[in-house]
Every structure is written in C-alpha cells, then in structure tokens.
Scaffold this motif. Structure first.
Motif, mmCIF file in Angstrom:
data_model
loop_
_atom_site.group_PDB
_atom_site.id
_atom_site.type_symbol
_atom_site.label_atom_id
_atom_site.label_comp_id
_atom_site.label_asym_id
_atom_site.label_seq_id
_atom_site.Cartn_x
_atom_site.Cartn_y
_atom_site.Cartn_z
ATOM 1 N N LEU A 179 -6.591 1.128 11.707
ATOM 2 C CA LEU A 179 -5.231 1.397 12.394
ATOM 3 C C LEU A 179 -5.041 0.414 13.498
ATOM 4 C CD1 LEU A 179 -5.596 5.250 12.546
ATOM 5 C CD2 LEU A 179 -4.308 3.932 10.843
ATOM 6 N N ARG B 204 -15.829 1.970 5.802
ATOM 7 C CA ARG B 204 -15.641 3.115 4.630
ATOM 8 C C ARG B 204 -16.842 4.354 4.795
ATOM 9 N NH1 ARG B 204 -14.505 1.418 -1.539
ATOM 10 N NH2 ARG B 204 -12.535 0.619 -0.469
ATOM 11 N N ASP C 122 -12.959 2.381 12.556
ATOM 12 C CA ASP C 122 -12.669 2.241 11.460
ATOM 13 C C ASP C 122 -12.709 0.570 11.286
ATOM 14 O OD1 ASP C 122 -10.414 1.416 12.993
ATOM 15 O OD2 ASP C 122 -9.108 2.510 11.882
ATOM 16 N N TYR D 72 -7.964 -4.788 -1.413
ATOM 17 C CA TYR D 72 -8.576 -3.785 -1.156
ATOM 18 C C TYR D 72 -7.691 -2.469 -0.918
ATOM 19 C CZ TYR D 72 -6.611 -4.678 3.519
ATOM 20 O OH TYR D 72 -5.630 -4.954 4.578
ATOM 21 N N ASP D 73 -8.344 -1.370 -1.054
ATOM 22 C CA ASP D 73 -7.517 -0.201 -0.897
ATOM 23 C C ASP D 73 -6.825 0.073 0.664
ATOM 24 O OD1 ASP D 73 -6.439 2.242 -1.254
ATOM 25 O OD2 ASP D 73 -8.266 3.471 -1.511
ATOM 26 N N LYS D 74 -5.620 0.062 0.658
ATOM 27 C CA LYS D 74 -4.855 0.127 1.594
ATOM 28 C C LYS D 74 -5.238 1.283 2.696
ATOM 29 C CE LYS D 74 -2.569 -3.714 0.600
ATOM 30 N NZ LYS D 74 -3.334 -4.887 1.367
ATOM 31 N N LYS D 75 -5.763 2.461 1.732
ATOM 32 C CA LYS D 75 -5.998 3.915 2.665
ATOM 33 C C LYS D 75 -7.049 3.401 3.745
ATOM 34 C CE LYS D 75 -4.732 6.863 -0.989
ATOM 35 N NZ LYS D 75 -5.290 7.898 -2.112
ATOM 36 N N VAL D 76 -7.911 2.182 3.547
ATOM 37 C CA VAL D 76 -9.150 2.135 4.450
ATOM 38 C C VAL D 76 -8.776 0.853 5.508
ATOM 39 C CG1 VAL D 76 -10.969 2.572 2.765
ATOM 40 C CG2 VAL D 76 -10.111 0.362 2.810
#
Length: 321
Positions: free
Chosen positions: A139, A205, A184, A132-136
């Motif tokens: 935290l 997302r 998130d 997956y996209d590490k930006k999503v």
C-alpha cells in the motif's frame, strides 16, 4: 538594510508556519529532477521512485541545464528548488557519454547541500515486468523493512554512505511504534562488490506456520536494478555537528540512582537511613524476659538493703558521738 516581509493573509501565515523549524519534524519530502539529457531508463527510474514515494515527493519533468551538484556554483538552482518545494531530499537524473544513466541522490540541511552520492543504473527492471498477485501489492505510504546484505555496508566508506542515503530516501516518517500487521514491503540491498550493489523491492506475504508467528515469504514486485557507486561527497565535520544537534526540550534528564538492563529492565537504588532499632520503644512487653525481670528485681532488693544498712550505720555513729 534587509527588509523583513510579514505575511498579509492567514493562508500565507499557515504556509510559513508549516515550513518553520519544529521540535519533531514530519517525513522528509523528495524532489525528483531531470538534467540536460536523460535516457529512457532514467525516465523510468525517476517515475518508479515517484510512485514508491507518491505521498511525500515532488516531480519536475522540465529539463534543467544549470544543475551540476558536484561542481561549485552548479547547486544554486538545486537549492532554490529545494527551498521552493520544502524538500530535504533530491534525486537528480542525467545521461552523458562519460556517465550514462547517472543518478545523484543527495540530502540538504537548511536548504543547502549536505552530502551527495552518485550512482550508475544497470540492469533495470520496472514494476510492469514482474507478474504477481495484485492482492499482495504494498500500500502507498506503508512503512518498509530494510535488509542490507554484505560486509561492505560496514567496512567500505562508499557503501556505508550509500546505506545512510537510501535509508533516508525510502523510510518515510520516523515513528516510535509500529503495527506488525501493517508491514507489507521490504527493500533488499545486496553488496555485490565494493562499488556495486543490487537493489530490489519485495512484498511480504504472510502464511500459516502452525505457530503463533506466521511464515513470511518475499514476492518481488519491482523495481530492481544494479547501482554502481561513482562519486560521493561527505558533509563537513562542522556541518555534520550542526545538523546532528538535538533540542534541549527533547533530551531526557538523567535519573539519579536508576540504571537499565537488557534483561531485568529498569533497576533503581534506594538509600534508607539508619533506623536505630535498638533504641526504639516497644508497644508491648514480651513474655520471654522473665529472667531479666527476676534479675532486675534482685538487683533492686540488694540496692535497697544496702541503703538500709548504710542508714542504720549512720544513725549509730551519730548516737555514739
């Protein structure tokens, strides 16, 4: 006679103050332990749980031969570690032929066993197996959503108990308000049968929806696994009542003549005494009472005329006498 030890340094005193009972407790810490024998799957599961709760968890990697939570006398070492690390939650992993890939999740009260749930791990997938996209990526320490899907979480006793324990394990510190932009992640737990649930961890997302409210998509980031409920032990009723007590300082005093409604909000009743408006003196004389004045004047004149006639009659009677 027991000897009471007092702290000899400020550092020891601060540590004791941190562990002392408080009116508002901080987030519960979790203790992760290994049994006599563990499999590669269990080692990975304990590591993943530790990463999900890295901000408030303690992980021991040494084997523990004396810990058997469901047996009498087997919880002594577990309660000692709970007191030592100041943890009120624990996850204990063990592997045997009779119960392979076994996890025991439990809670403690006053560092004594409160309740236990034993589950078996099947079809485990780690975080590394998901792309997956590490930006999503969520935290560390962020507050999660929880989604429990299935009627079993309301009807089946074992699943109701498992739901309570999972909520305590992953929800973190209890807060009164949240910033929705900081949410998130979501834990999705689906009841597959009366003894089996599917557990997975997803990232949220946010996408444009054409309105003020954004459209949310779930991206599975792991870990995911099937949990089969094997054994569980509920707390005693007396222990439950003791643990559910609320300090008098935190209880709200009942407000008299005040009620709350879901639609109208706060509703109050005000009691006003009788004003006795008819007896109140007016600050001015209104002009609309001319007839009353005239009638009062006539009554006064008639009264004076009657008095004059009576007086004259009395004088005449005196003169004739």
């Amino acid at each position: 006679m027991l000897r009471i030890k007092t702290p000899k340094s400020l550092r020891a005193k601060r540590e004791l103050d941190k562990r002392a009972p408080k009116l508002v407790e901080f987030g519960k810490k979790t203790l992760l332990l290994h049994g006599t024998k563990t499999s590669n799957v269990l080692n990975a599961v304990l590591t993943e749980i530790y990463h999900l709760k890295k901000d408030n968890s303690v992980k021991y990697s040494r084997r523990n031969d004396n810990i058997r939570p469901f047996e009498s006398g087997g919880e002594t070492s577990l309660e000692f570690y709970s007191l030592k690390t100041d943890c009120s939650l624990f996850v204990f992993g063990s592997h045997s032929k009779k119960r392979p890939d076994n996890l025991v999740i439990g809670r403690t009260y006053d560092h004594h066993i409160y309740d236990l749930v034993e589950v078996g791990v099947e079809n485990f997938k780690s975080m590394a197996s998901f792309s997956y996209d590490k930006k999503v990526a969520p935290l560390i320490g962020s507050k999660p959503f929880f989604a429990f899907i299935g009627e079993g979480f309301e009807n089946v006793e074992e699943l109701k108990h498992l739901k309570e324990v999972l909520l305590d394990l992953f929800r973190g510190q209890v807060v009164k308000s949240l910033n929705l932009a900081g949410l998130d992640r979501v834990y999705v737990v689906t009841a597959l049968s009366s003894k089996k649930v599917f557990f997975t961890h997803c990232a949220l997302r946010l996408k444009k929806s054409g309105t003020v409210v954004p459209r949310m998509e779930l991206v599975e980031v792991g870990p995911s696994m099937d949990l089969v409920v094997r054994r569980h032990r509920l707390p005693d009723e007396s222990l439950r009542k003791e643990a559910m007590k609320i300090a008098p300082e935190l209880t709200k005093k009942k407000e008299k003549n005040v009620s709350k409604d879901a639609i109208e909000g706060k509703i109050g009743k005000i009691y006003v005494p009788d004003q006795q408006v008819g007896n109140a003196s007016l600050p001015f004389k209104p002009k609309g009472v001319k007839r009353e004045r005239r009638e009062a004047k006539e009554a006064k004149a008639n009264g004076e005329g009657n008095k004059h006639a009576e007086k004259k009659q009395k004088q005449e009677d005196d003169a004739s006498a």
